[in-house]
Design a protein around this motif. Structure first.
Motif, PDB file in Angstrom:
ATOM      1  N   PRO A  34       0.825  -1.215   0.000  1.00 34.21           N
ATOM      2  CA  PRO A  34       0.000   0.000   0.000  1.00 34.21           C
ATOM      3  C   PRO A  34       0.854   1.257   0.000  1.00 34.21           C
ATOM      4  O   PRO A  34       0.401   2.331  -0.378  1.00 34.21           O
ATOM      5  CB  PRO A  34      -0.817  -0.115   1.287  1.00 34.21           C
ATOM      6  CG  PRO A  34      -0.341  -1.319   2.004  1.00 34.21           C
ATOM      7  CD  PRO A  34       0.638  -2.043   1.178  1.00 34.21           C
ATOM      8  N   PRO A  56      -9.329  -8.677  -0.346  1.00 32.15           N
ATOM      9  CA  PRO A  56      -9.879  -7.376   0.069  1.00 32.15           C
ATOM     10  C   PRO A  56      -8.835  -6.397   0.597  1.00 32.15           C
ATOM     11  O   PRO A  56      -9.218  -5.356   1.089  1.00 32.15           O
ATOM     12  CB  PRO A  56     -10.821  -7.785   1.187  1.00 32.15           C
ATOM     13  CG  PRO A  56     -10.129  -8.945   1.832  1.00 32.15           C
ATOM     14  CD  PRO A  56      -9.377  -9.654   0.750  1.00 32.15           C
ATOM     15  N   GLU A  57      -7.537  -6.732   0.496  1.00 35.86           N
ATOM     16  CA  GLU A  57      -6.544  -5.766   0.972  1.00 35.86           C
ATOM     17  C   GLU A  57      -6.584  -4.501   0.129  1.00 35.86           C
ATOM     18  O   GLU A  57      -6.287  -3.426   0.590  1.00 35.86           O
ATOM     19  CB  GLU A  57      -5.123  -6.358   0.944  1.00 35.86           C
ATOM     20  CG  GLU A  57      -4.793  -7.254   2.115  1.00 35.86           C
ATOM     21  CD  GLU A  57      -5.441  -8.615   1.987  1.00 35.86           C
ATOM     22  OE1 GLU A  57      -5.620  -9.060   0.835  1.00 35.86           O
ATOM     23  OE2 GLU A  57      -5.780  -9.230   3.013  1.00 35.86           O
ATOM     24  N   GLU A  58      -6.903  -4.700  -1.146  1.00 32.65           N
ATOM     25  CA  GLU A  58      -7.150  -3.519  -1.968  1.00 32.65           C
ATOM     26  C   GLU A  58      -8.373  -3.803  -2.827  1.00 32.65           C
ATOM     27  O   GLU A  58      -8.622  -4.929  -3.221  1.00 32.65           O
ATOM     28  CB  GLU A  58      -5.935  -3.197  -2.841  1.00 32.65           C
ATOM     29  CG  GLU A  58      -5.416  -4.368  -3.642  1.00 32.65           C
ATOM     30  CD  GLU A  58      -4.227  -4.015  -4.514  1.00 32.65           C
ATOM     31  OE1 GLU A  58      -3.539  -3.047  -4.200  1.00 32.65           O
ATOM     32  OE2 GLU A  58      -4.010  -4.710  -5.515  1.00 32.65           O
ATOM     33  N   LYS A  59      -9.132  -2.763  -3.085  1.00 34.49           N
ATOM     34  CA  LYS A  59     -10.361  -2.926  -3.859  1.00 34.49           C
ATOM     35  C   LYS A  59     -10.377  -1.898  -4.963  1.00 34.49           C
ATOM     36  O   LYS A  59      -9.848  -0.797  -4.801  1.00 34.49           O
ATOM     37  CB  LYS A  59     -11.576  -2.697  -2.969  1.00 34.49           C
ATOM     38  CG  LYS A  59     -11.730  -3.716  -1.872  1.00 34.49           C
ATOM     39  CD  LYS A  59     -12.829  -3.304  -0.922  1.00 34.49           C
ATOM     40  CE  LYS A  59     -12.787  -4.188   0.305  1.00 34.49           C
ATOM     41  NZ  LYS A  59     -13.582  -3.612   1.386  1.00 34.49           N
TER      42      LYS A  59
ATOM     43  N   ASN B 412     -10.268   0.345   1.968  1.00 33.23           N
ATOM     44  CA  ASN B 412      -9.245  -0.181   1.063  1.00 33.23           C
ATOM     45  C   ASN B 412      -9.517   0.079  -0.412  1.00 33.23           C
ATOM     46  O   ASN B 412      -8.929  -0.565  -1.273  1.00 33.23           O
ATOM     47  CB  ASN B 412      -9.060  -1.702   1.231  1.00 33.23           C
ATOM     48  CG  ASN B 412      -8.445  -2.048   2.554  1.00 33.23           C
ATOM     49  OD1 ASN B 412      -7.831  -1.212   3.183  1.00 33.23           O
ATOM     50  ND2 ASN B 412      -8.622  -3.285   2.971  1.00 33.23           N
ATOM     51  N   ASP B 413     -10.416   0.945  -0.705  1.00 27.54           N
ATOM     52  CA  ASP B 413     -10.657   1.265  -2.114  1.00 27.54           C
ATOM     53  C   ASP B 413      -9.440   1.959  -2.706  1.00 27.54           C
ATOM     54  O   ASP B 413      -8.879   2.875  -2.099  1.00 27.54           O
ATOM     55  CB  ASP B 413     -11.872   2.189  -2.239  1.00 27.54           C
ATOM     56  CG  ASP B 413     -13.124   1.434  -2.611  1.00 27.54           C
ATOM     57  OD1 ASP B 413     -13.015   0.199  -2.825  1.00 27.54           O
ATOM     58  OD2 ASP B 413     -14.191   2.042  -2.701  1.00 27.54           O
TER      59      ASP B 413
END
Ligand code: SF4
Ligand code: SF4
Lengths: 289, 626
Positions: A34, A56-59, B412-413
């Motif tokens: 991230p 779901p760590e990044e969407k 987390n978008d």
């Protein structure tokens, strides 16, 4: 030569394979960290190698027009005059245009006169049936129903959880401004201000009608109730908008206030008026021919 | 009358009007103009139907029967008496418009001669009409239900048939507003208590009675039949069911095969597992409400489905409604979307065909990667990746946004932000062509692909036409028939592209057609880009109201979709001049009709090839079963 085509194909697979690692190397083996701000590149037209999103760590954030189950717009809960007031006038257009007919509206009537009051008593959407077509939002004349971006709605029991009622459907105008900044501004421009069409009309009509309006407006108790319910509903969930915006540095410009502030300055008003008149004239001309 | 041979050449070139005049001259009394308001074509006396149809096919040269469907006219003002009508749309593969002919029959007896001796493509379509309308086709070789099972009571598309959760003939339903006290319809009519079975069905067997005839020689189970082998060795023939739950059938689809060792001696496709009576739903809906439903047909190419449907309704609107026809920019946007969809469709089709050939998921994932980019674009513009619901009557949902920007909302978008035109330009000029080249390099000369697909799944040119196949299946058999050229719509006449065609009629040819077609699509898209620039600012919105009405009449809108000809036959009928709901809404589904020759193509093939042959047709069950 027999087999040459096959070898050519395998080389291509190898190229893809190596490319993935070259890509990792490019980002110093921190492709998915991230801390590295590379999402735009990774998902863009120039991206190479693996294109996986580590859900779901990044969407993948949703574009403005994305449509999922609708929600009802209500006035902001900290609005000075009309906190939590429904924008919906229970005109019924969305219920009529809905293709699978999953919107149910109970119109409220004034107990004294029996005349319909422009605020729904109850509003249901059966989200099992909703096909996310967006027609309700498209045809609502009051910008009172909008398509949501929150797609994480899984639940364990379809028989009790999937008919959304008014408290569950209601979200502040603020929320709409956050998830669809440019559209919210465009709509406000078309309406002539951030306020609801009727509120604007009332404001224009001035104090003369004020007494008349007062009794038909929902009682303070109802409003307080809505507010309380809403506060309750919102409490456990982390308020999505501000935190998420803070996390994603690039989206700072996405908030309505950041992008195109809606200012009520005099000359802008004039501009708007001129634009509206021009639109009106164009429409009239179109109809005339 | 007189010998037709000398003038035949001319007749095959004759315009539709000339053809109709000739028909009326040749069959006096049996052929008459359809004079109802908004209707076209001729009505043929059903006693003479076979002769007339043969003449239309042989002498007039309408060798391609695009659509055959039924309409139930019951208790409806304009038409003199209740009847069921069969409507046929025949075309010439050399191009041009439709010769529409109809025949009417009584609702009780409901018997019409089958046209399968002339066009084998009528086979499945007539079975569908029997299944849903109860039209008995005399002379049909295999008149069994096709989408429903034998234990289904009644003919659901008839106007007097009501579904289990029946509420009212037309939407909007009264119960939703202003007193919309919500309830779940399944609570009111509990499933199981509202089911009626036909009198002659034996429920104790709990199996499809139609199967009994199929298994007649075998019994159920794995009984084998002894047959003399070709070299004097006795071999066993066995029946094998592939599907309905089988990964290679691309959905819930069943192939019933008779096998002699590894070799398929006969194959019958069995479908309907995903049937939802889309067309009945379409009649309940208003015209507008059908647009999102078309997305669910061929869900790989929803933009194309939208396009076909709005074209059909726009034909009706053009007949006297107050409406604004699509602007030039609207057409440009539509073509942009449809061509991108075609690329998506072909990438998907080739990828999964490779899966069927055994190249498990490596190729398909390379192609899906590109598809994702295109779907990102759809999502930004239309609001959804697959269920686009983008087109409207006389317009589209909205113009392209300036930026393809996402907005953070959930935890987390991650946000993306591109310039729309730049994204499109890069996709069209660089990324998509590069992928297609890669695909070409990867597969076209690949020895295994060639060995597996050349000469397999052969369909001759004559059969391809006669079976009413469409799309890459038809063009892979050497018929250069592409509706964008043969019967042009939208702005295709001014766009520069070639019709992809291959002549060997096998799986490899279909693959090559798809490959070439993607290149042609890129060529079209490159011409679309400048058009997008110079039409900027033009209005693209539709002024069709939420309760909009449509003038009475019939229309057949067809487009060249990725899978072949997608047609919508829409009838607006009623005692008013304009109506809100379609009287008839029929989908001519390429995935459905393209399956008609599956048996022929598979005969003599190996089991493993059958899987690939099905993949090379490229079907989507959402469209097949409707
Ligand atoms: S169309 Fe808008 S205002 Fe009318 S009932 Fe629906 S949400 Fe309310
Ligand atoms: S999105 Fe479509 S299906 Fe869902 S409630 Fe709105 S109109 Fe109905």
């Amino acid at each position: 030569m027999t087999g040459s085509g096959f070898i050519k194909g395998m080389l291509l697979t190898l190229r893809h394979f190596i490319q993935t690692y070259l890509d990792d190397l490019r980002y110093g083996f921190k492709k998915y960290s991230p801390a590295v701000d590379n999402f735009n590149e990774r998902q863009g037209t120039r991206a190479e190698g693996a294109f996986t999103v580590q859900y779901p760590e990044e969407k993948l954030a949703m574009p403005e027009r994305f449509r999922f189950i609708p929600f009802l717009v209500v006035e902001d809960y900290d609005h000075p005059d009309r906190p939590g007031k429904d924008w919906c006038t229970s005109c019924g257009i969305c219920a009529k245009v809905c293709p699978p007919q999953c919107i149910w509206i109970v119109r409220s009537n004034d107990p004294a006169t029996g005349r319909p009051v422009p605020e729904p008593e109850a509003f249901f959407i059966d989200i099992d049936i909703c096909m996310n077509c967006g027609f309700c939002a498209e045809y609502c004349p009051f910008d009172a129903i909008k398509m949501d971006h929150d797609y994480e709605l899984a639940s364990y029991d379809r028989t009790t959880n999937h008919i959304f009622d008014k408290p569950k459907l209601s979200k502040e105008l603020k929320y709409w401004k956050t998830i669809a900044p440019t559209r919210a501004v465009a709509e406000a421009q078309a309406r002539g201000g951030w306020d609801h069409k009727d509120a604007q009309k009332e404001a224009r009509r001035g104090p003369k009608k004020a007494e008349e309006v007062a009794p038909t407006a929902p009682s303070a108790a109802t409003r307080e109730e809505v507010r309380a319910r809403k506060a309750e509903a919102d409490a456990p969930k982390p308020a999505p908008a501000p935190t998420a915006v803070a996390e994603a540095p690039k989206s700072a410009s996405n908030t309505a206030e950041g992008a195109k502030p809606w200012t009520e300055s005099e000359d802008e008003k004039e501009k708007r008026k001129a634009a509206a008149l021009a639109r009106k004239a164009a429409r009239a001309a179109k109809r005339g021919e | 009358m007189i010998d037709v041979a000398p003038e035949q050449q001319d007749l095959k070139q004759a315009t539709i009007a000339e053809a109709i005049a000739d028909l009326k001259m040749r069959f006096p009394g049996a052929v008459s103009d359809d004079t109802r308001e908004g209707y076209s074509g001729v009505i043929v006396d059903k006693a003479k139907l076979l002769d007339v149809a043969r003449y239309i096919h042989d002498a007039l040269g309408f060798d391609y029967l695009s659509s055959a469907t039924a309409v139930d006219y019951l208790g409806e003002g304009v038409h003199s008496s209740d009847h069921i009508e069969m409507v046929y749309h025949a075309y010439r593969t050399s191009g041009g418009g439709a010769l529409v002919f109809k025949t009417q029959t009584d609702r009780e007896a409901c018997e019409v001669p089958s046209l399968t001796p002339i066009w084998k493509g009528a086979d499945f379509q007539e079975r569908e009409a029997w299944d849903l309308y109860g039209v008995r086709f005399t002379g049909h070789p295999n008149l069994r239900r096709i989408l429903l099972w034998e234990g289904f009571h009644g003919f659901p598309m008839r106007k007097d048939w009501k579904e289990a959760y029946y509420e009212s003939d037309h939407k909007p339903f009264e119960s939703r507003w202003p007193a919309g006290h919500v309830h779940r319809s399944e609570e009111k009519t509990i499933f199981g208590h509202n089911v009626v079975y036909p009198a002659d069905i034996d429920l104790s067997r709990l199996s499809d009675v139609s199967d009994a005839s199929i298994y007649a020689d075998f019994g159920l189970g794995v009984d084998a039949q002894r047959v003399g082998g070709s070299e004097g060795i006795a071999t066993d023939q066995i029946m094998v069911n592939m599907g309905p739950h089988h990964p290679s059938t691309h959905g819930v689809f069943r192939m019933l095969m008779k096998l002699d060792g590894e070799t398929v001696t006969s194959l019958e496709p069995i479908m309907g597992y995903l049937h939802r009576n889309h067309e009945k739903i379409g009649e309940r809906n208003t015209f507008l409400q059908n647009i999102p439903f078309t997305d669910r047909l061929d869900y790989i190419s929803s933009m194309g489905n939208n396009h076909g449907y709005v074209l059909a309704v726009e034909q009706l609107l053009a007949r006297g409604a107050k409406w604004n026809p699509p602007t030039y920019r609207t057409e440009v946007l539509r073509v942009l979307m449809v061509e991108l969809t075609r690329i998506v469709n072909h990438l998907w089709a080739i990828g999964f065909w490779l899966n069927d050939l055994g190249a498990f998921f490596t190729p398909v994932l390379y192609f899906i990667q590109e598809r994702e980019r295109i779907l990102d674009f759809f999502e930004t513009v239309a609001g959804s990746r697959m269920m686009c619901n983008y087109m409207r009557f006389g317009g589209v949902f909205a113009d392209l946004p300036d930026r393809m920007r996402s907005v953070a909302n959930l935890l987390n978008d991650r946000v993306r932000d591109y310039d729309t035109m730049q994204f499109l330009t890069e996709m069209i000029n660089e990324r998509i062509p590069r992928t297609i080249d890669e695909l070409d390099e990867y597969l076209t000369t690949n020895d295994i692909v060639q060995v597996r697909s050349k000469g397999v799944g052969y369909l001759s040119r004559e059969d391809a036409i006669n079976y009413s196949t469409a799309g890459p299946l038809l063009r892979g058999s050497g018929v250069a028939y592409d509706i964008r050229r043969a019967d042009p719509y939208s702005i295709y006449p001014e766009l520069d592209f070639d019709v992809a065609v291959e002549y060997s009629g096998d799986m490899y040819a279909r693959y090559m057609v798809r490959l070439k077609e993607m290149r042609e699509s890129v060529r079209i898209l490159k011409q679309i880009l400048p058009r997008l620039e110079y039409t900027k600012g033009e209005s693209v919105t539709s002024d069709f109201a939420y309760s909009g009405k449509v003038p009475v009449g019939e229309a057949y809108g067809r487009v060249e979709n990725g899978k072949g000809e997608l047609g919508f036959y829409v009838v607006a009928a009623g005692d008013k001049k304009q109506v809100a709901n379609p009287w008839r809404y029929h989908v001519r589904a390429p995935s459905f009709i393209n399956l008609t020759p599956l048996g022929v193509m598979s005969r003599g093939a190996k089991v493993a090839d059958v899987v690939a042959i099905l993949g090379s047709i490229d079907i989507v069950l959402g469209e097949t079963d409707r």
